[in-house]
Write a protein that holds these residues in place. Sequence first.
Motif, mmCIF file in Angstrom:
data_model
loop_
_atom_site.group_PDB
_atom_site.id
_atom_site.type_symbol
_atom_site.label_atom_id
_atom_site.label_comp_id
_atom_site.label_asym_id
_atom_site.label_seq_id
_atom_site.Cartn_x
_atom_site.Cartn_y
_atom_site.Cartn_z
ATOM 1 N N PRO A 295 23.225 91.119 46.803
ATOM 2 C CA PRO A 295 23.155 91.239 45.340
ATOM 3 C C PRO A 295 24.547 91.485 44.752
ATOM 4 O O PRO A 295 25.383 92.178 45.354
ATOM 5 N N ASP A 296 24.783 90.939 43.591
ATOM 6 C CA ASP A 296 26.097 91.078 42.963
ATOM 7 C C ASP A 296 26.469 92.537 42.703
ATOM 8 O O ASP A 296 27.638 92.914 42.824
ATOM 9 N N ASP A 297 25.486 93.362 42.344
ATOM 10 C CA ASP A 297 25.809 94.769 42.081
ATOM 11 C C ASP A 297 26.204 95.500 43.367
ATOM 12 O O ASP A 297 27.053 96.395 43.350
ATOM 13 N N ARG A 313 27.939 80.983 44.885
ATOM 14 C CA ARG A 313 26.859 81.542 44.079
ATOM 15 C C ARG A 313 25.529 81.046 44.652
ATOM 16 O O ARG A 313 25.340 79.847 44.883
ATOM 17 N N VAL A 314 24.613 81.963 44.902
ATOM 18 C CA VAL A 314 23.321 81.603 45.474
ATOM 19 C C VAL A 314 22.244 81.527 44.395
ATOM 20 O O VAL A 314 21.463 80.579 44.352
ATOM 21 N N ASP A 315 22.194 82.537 43.531
ATOM 22 C CA ASP A 315 21.298 82.518 42.372
ATOM 23 C C ASP A 315 21.914 83.405 41.295
ATOM 24 O O ASP A 315 23.068 83.824 41.405
ATOM 25 N N GLU A 316 21.154 83.735 40.281
ATOM 26 C CA GLU A 316 21.714 84.481 39.153
ATOM 27 C C GLU A 316 22.172 85.884 39.519
ATOM 28 O O GLU A 316 23.035 86.465 38.851
ATOM 29 N N THR A 317 21.639 86.425 40.585
ATOM 30 C CA THR A 317 21.966 87.818 40.930
ATOM 31 C C THR A 317 22.522 87.986 42.346
ATOM 32 O O THR A 317 22.806 89.114 42.751
ATOM 33 N N HIS A 318 22.659 86.902 43.099
ATOM 34 C CA HIS A 318 23.122 86.999 44.483
ATOM 35 C C HIS A 318 24.280 86.033 44.753
ATOM 36 O O HIS A 318 24.305 84.920 44.217
#
Length: 345
Positions: A295-297, A313-318
Amino acid sequence: MIRFNSDYTEGCHPAILKRLEETNMEQTAGYGEDEYCREAADRIKAVCEAPDANVHFLVGGTQTNVTVIASALRPYQGAITATTGHINVHETGALEACGYKCLTIDTPDGKLTAEQVEKYTKAHFADESFEHMVQPKLVYISNPTELGTIYKKAELEALYRVCRENDLYLFLDGARLGYGLACRENDLTMADIAANTDVFYIGGTKVGALFGEAVVITNPELKKDFRYSIKQRGGMLAKGRLLGIQFLTLFEENRYFEISAHAARLAEKLKDELTKMNISFYINSPTNQQFPILPDDVLDKLREKYSFAYQARVDETHSAVRFCTCWATKEENVEALLADIRAII
């Protein structure tokens, strides 16, 4: 900051630094014609079981790739490479700036197959206007690849067979070769590589040396006048013994393989423990490059203490990132990274 972003963040193995200091005031011949380069070349030929090979020492990977490929090709010929290949993506167009085109093939794992190469080559010559297009003449692969994947012995043998049948040279970039040979899924030896390529190189810069790559040429067609190419491309180091001493030290006491095994073991530990945390990977790499998806966070928090490379970039948050281990990686740093990831997630 603890760095996992590449495998050349440290200087060199202490044994190399000691040897360089011990020999610092010696007088030797220049340009790689000294006794240290000769002895290092002999040790490499013995490991490769290729007594008739020519061994040359150059400074860095991009310089080596350009020198080898430009020496092998005529001006109208090009190099077949995976789209993700180092010469196509990470060398600022160095090969193409010298007039040689990268002929790219899309591949999901960074590896070229014998079938892909044969299909590409036959399609070129089947086109009625083939003489109006860049002729494929050399196949460029790396082991490990940019995605950390490796070639198995059967795959390399098949690739080399297709190259011989289609009058192509096979060139293997071994910038991280030690880490590929040391991983648990590998079934290749240095001798297998020497027997199934026309030319390859053994990376030192990323595997314990201050700098340097050792080019091993087995095909007689590529041996002739290669030193002219080294000089023209700026690779003939006046103080060539600095390269010979480093490779001699790496290939004494099985050092090259032992330090590579250290990196492989820590990468395997990282992969195994992340897998236990149900973390998935961008690609299944068995080598010192690992590509977890996080996860980006979580990544933002890790960046406060660790340095690593962004991959995709894998998805909007990962995002997928790359963690590298190397010959000098400290086990306690790997353990600290794993502990922090556990704590954050």
